[in-house]
Design a protein around this motif. Structure first.
Motif, short mmCIF file in Angstrom:
data_model
loop_
_atom_site.label_atom_id
_atom_site.label_comp_id
_atom_site.label_asym_id
_atom_site.label_seq_id
_atom_site.Cartn_x
_atom_site.Cartn_y
_atom_site.Cartn_z
N THR A 162 0.84 -1.19 0.00
CA THR A 162 0.00 0.00 0.00
C THR A 162 0.88 1.24 0.00
OG1 THR A 162 -1.66 -1.17 1.27
CG2 THR A 162 -1.82 1.22 1.22
N SER A 163 0.58 2.18 -0.88
CA SER A 163 1.38 3.39 -0.96
C SER A 163 1.15 4.25 0.26
CB SER A 163 1.01 4.19 -2.22
OG SER A 163 1.73 5.40 -2.26
N VAL A 164 2.24 4.73 0.86
CA VAL A 164 2.16 5.60 2.02
C VAL A 164 2.80 6.92 1.62
CG1 VAL A 164 2.68 5.84 4.46
CG2 VAL A 164 2.41 3.58 3.47
N ALA A 165 2.01 7.81 1.11
CA ALA A 165 2.54 9.03 0.53
C ALA A 165 2.88 10.05 1.60
CB ALA A 165 1.50 9.62 -0.42
N HIS A 166 3.97 10.78 1.33
CA HIS A 166 4.37 11.93 2.13
C HIS A 166 4.57 11.58 3.59
CE1 HIS A 166 3.58 14.31 -1.41
NE2 HIS A 166 2.31 13.93 -1.42
N ARG A 167 5.23 10.47 3.87
CA ARG A 167 5.50 10.14 5.26
C ARG A 167 6.98 10.33 5.56
NH1 ARG A 167 1.63 5.39 7.64
NH2 ARG A 167 -0.32 6.47 7.26
N GLY A 168 7.83 9.44 5.01
CA GLY A 168 9.26 9.58 5.19
C GLY A 168 9.66 9.71 6.63
N ALA A 169 10.62 10.62 6.86
CA ALA A 169 11.16 10.76 8.20
C ALA A 169 10.19 11.41 9.15
CB ALA A 169 12.46 11.56 8.15
N ALA A 170 9.17 12.13 8.63
CA ALA A 170 8.22 12.82 9.51
C ALA A 170 7.06 11.93 9.91
CB ALA A 170 7.69 14.06 8.79
N ASP A 171 7.06 10.68 9.53
CA ASP A 171 5.98 9.76 9.85
C ASP A 171 5.99 9.45 11.34
OD1 ASP A 171 4.17 7.76 10.07
OD2 ASP A 171 5.00 6.50 8.48
N PRO A 172 4.96 9.86 12.10
CA PRO A 172 4.98 9.61 13.55
C PRO A 172 4.92 8.14 13.90
CG PRO A 172 2.84 10.47 12.86
CD PRO A 172 3.74 10.57 11.68
N VAL A 173 4.18 7.34 13.11
CA VAL A 173 4.11 5.92 13.40
C VAL A 173 5.48 5.27 13.17
CG1 VAL A 173 2.99 3.73 12.78
CG2 VAL A 173 1.66 5.85 12.83
N LYS A 174 6.20 5.75 12.16
CA LYS A 174 7.53 5.21 11.90
C LYS A 174 8.48 5.51 13.06
CE LYS A 174 11.12 5.11 8.33
NZ LYS A 174 11.54 5.64 7.02
N VAL A 175 8.33 6.71 13.64
CA VAL A 175 9.13 7.05 14.81
C VAL A 175 8.83 6.09 15.96
CG1 VAL A 175 9.58 8.83 16.54
CG2 VAL A 175 9.30 9.47 14.13
N LEU A 176 7.55 5.82 16.17
CA LEU A 176 7.16 4.90 17.24
C LEU A 176 7.66 3.49 16.97
CD1 LEU A 176 5.53 4.74 19.90
CD2 LEU A 176 3.56 4.07 18.53
N MET A 177 7.61 3.07 15.71
CA MET A 177 8.11 1.75 15.35
C MET A 177 9.62 1.65 15.61
SD MET A 177 6.03 1.05 11.81
CE MET A 177 6.99 -0.44 11.47
N HIS A 178 10.33 2.73 15.38
CA HIS A 178 11.76 2.72 15.65
C HIS A 178 12.03 2.57 17.14
CE1 HIS A 178 16.02 3.58 15.20
NE2 HIS A 178 15.91 4.52 16.13
N ARG A 179 11.24 3.25 17.96
CA ARG A 179 11.41 3.15 19.41
C ARG A 179 11.13 1.74 19.91
NH1 ARG A 179 7.96 8.56 20.87
NH2 ARG A 179 9.53 10.12 20.29
N HIS A 180 10.17 1.08 19.29
CA HIS A 180 9.78 -0.26 19.72
C HIS A 180 10.10 -1.27 18.62
CE1 HIS A 180 7.63 1.41 23.18
NE2 HIS A 180 7.17 2.34 22.36
N ARG A 181 11.27 -1.14 18.03
CA ARG A 181 11.63 -1.99 16.90
C ARG A 181 11.68 -3.46 17.29
NH1 ARG A 181 17.32 -0.64 14.39
NH2 ARG A 181 17.87 -1.21 16.53
N GLU A 182 12.26 -3.77 18.44
CA GLU A 182 12.37 -5.17 18.85
C GLU A 182 10.99 -5.78 19.08
OE1 GLU A 182 14.42 -7.86 22.40
OE2 GLU A 182 14.79 -5.71 22.28
N LEU A 183 10.10 -5.03 19.70
CA LEU A 183 8.74 -5.52 19.93
C LEU A 183 8.04 -5.81 18.61
CD1 LEU A 183 6.19 -6.01 21.69
CD2 LEU A 183 5.78 -3.54 21.56
N CYS A 184 8.16 -4.91 17.65
CA CYS A 184 7.48 -5.09 16.37
C CYS A 184 8.05 -6.27 15.59
CB CYS A 184 7.60 -3.81 15.53
SG CYS A 184 6.74 -2.39 16.23
#
Length: 418
Positions: A49-71
């Motif tokens: 699924t295309s996720v347009a205009h997220r990149g580094a400013a994506d808040p969910v991506k930031v959260l996924m990075h914080r909880h990378r091991e859990l994910c």
């Protein structure tokens, strides 16, 4: 600063600061198309699924990075939801990530983690919920061995009785250890958590031993004794009460069934729920039902045990002790070990203090120390002391269980085979 503190700060985790700095860099470049496109390049999740205009400013991506091991190690979105809740993420926090609840947020996080081409899936109710024959046998074994030992004690005398009592006690202890090591009552099925406190087993043994020896010792101490060690005979100066012991060992089976039923039904509720509050509201009656089911079974077993061994009935102290032990075990197998350890210690300490003050009152000019215990003995009998101690501790644990065991993080998926 931990994850919860980061999430609760007003400027995070929405990503506004990151987005502003990105816009500033793009504005300064003003023509660096390559850099601008790299910063705002649309990404794709694992299902295409295309996720347009997220990149580094994506808040969910930031959260996924914080909880990378859990994910990465999660086997379904429910495990991510449970882990997020354990870190303090609430439905209100999820709203900052443009999601209605933690469950919805966890589903997106799960879907966006690469899983070797496996498609994201909606979690389904757990399988393998039928009771297994091995843990059924383990939970029936302590009561069976205890009944056999008590029957043997009524048929033997002298040295043979002492040998049988020692062998029977060891056999029951080993059977209890097996029952508490595997199956619904075993800590191997719980989510990762601290091990039980070192003194928990010691104080549990004290509470069970007091149920057998405590009332007789109190009565003997109040009358100036005891004049000898307990022999198990009817005319012993230090009488034993074996009905509570038989009932509690027999109650291992209904305790395991109740814990199993609660765990399975809570897991189904976790699958069907769409929010933390909804899940908590649906689990509270399950917890109360499992607790009530165990107490009802213990009441029936106590009546049967009292009639079998011909001991005086002690329903209040046996039921409060059983409730305390069941709740302590239920919390322990779900990873909450601190409160059970504290309250088991408090109950055992109260019983030990009552005995100590009764003996200390015999010292010169110290009779005032025995006044509280003697008053309870004269007013409500020796059973009032364990009833009050275990009842207060059980009530505190029940309230604690309603707070802890209604959280999604208490019911995360495990690899236990039972």
């Amino acid at each position: 600063m931990n994850d919860l503190e980061n999430l609760d700060r007003p400027r995070t985790p929405a990503g506004d600061g990151v987005e502003a700095r990105q816009k500033a860099r793009v504005g300064e470049a003003h023509g660096g198309a390559a850099e601008g496109e790299a910063a705002a390049a649309p990404g794709r999740d694992v299902v295409g699924t295309s996720v347009a205009h997220r990149g580094a400013a994506d808040p969910v991506k930031v959260l996924m990075h914080r909880h990378r091991e859990l994910c990465e190690r999660a086997v379904d979105p429910l495990e991510i939801a449970a882990g997020l809740e354990a870190h303090g993420v609430t439905d209100r926090t999820a709203a900052r990530f443009r999601h209605r609840d933690v469950f919805s947020l966890a589903e997106e996080m799960y879907a966006r983690v690469p899983r070797d081409g496996d498609p994201s899936r909606r979690p389904t109710p757990t399988t393998g919920t039928r009771p297994r024959a091995d843990w059924i046998v383990r939970t029936l074994l302590p009561g069976t061995l205890c009944a056999a030992t008590l029957a043997g004690l009524h048929l033997t005398h002298g040295r043979a009785r002492l040998v049988l009592a020692a062998a029977g006690t060891l056999a029951v202890a080993l059977a209890l250890r097996a029952a508490l090591s595997h199956g619904p009552l075993g800590t191997n099925r719980a989510r990762p958590g601290p091990p039980p406190a070192p003194g928990t087993r010691t104080w549990t043994c004290w509470l069970v031993a007091y149920a057998v020896l405590g009332d007789g010792l109190l009565q003997a101490a109040a009358s100036g004794g005891p004049d000898g060690l307990p022999t198990g005979a009817a005319d012993s100066p230090w009488p034993l009460t074996t009905a509570p012991l038989l009932a509690l060992t027999l109650a291992c089976a209904p305790a395991a069934w109740s814990a199993h039923l609660f765990a399975v039904r809570a897991r189904h509720k976790l699958t069907a729920s769409r929010g933390l509050e909804e899940f908590a509201a649906s689990v509270r009656p399950l917890l109360l039902g499992a607790f009530t089911l165990f107490l009802a079974a213990l009441t029936g077993l106590l009546a049967l045990s009292t009639a079998t061994v011909d001991d005086p009935a002690a329903p209040s102290q046996t039921l409060t002790l059983g409730a305390l032990l069941f709740l302590a075990r239920l919390l322990t197998i779900h990873g909450f070990t601190h409160a059970p350890a504290v309250l088991l210690t408090a109950a055992a300490t109260a019983e030990a203090t009552a005995l100590a003050t009764l003996f200390a009152g015999r010292l010169p000019h110290c009779d005032v120390l025995a006044t509280p215990t003697q008053t309870l003995l004269d007013t409500w009998g020796p059973g009032s002391i364990p009833t009050l101690a275990c009842g207060a501790a059980a009530l505190a644990l029940l309230l604690h269980a309603f707070r802890r065991l209604t959280r999604a993080s208490a019911h995360g998926r495990t690899d236990s085979p039972w």
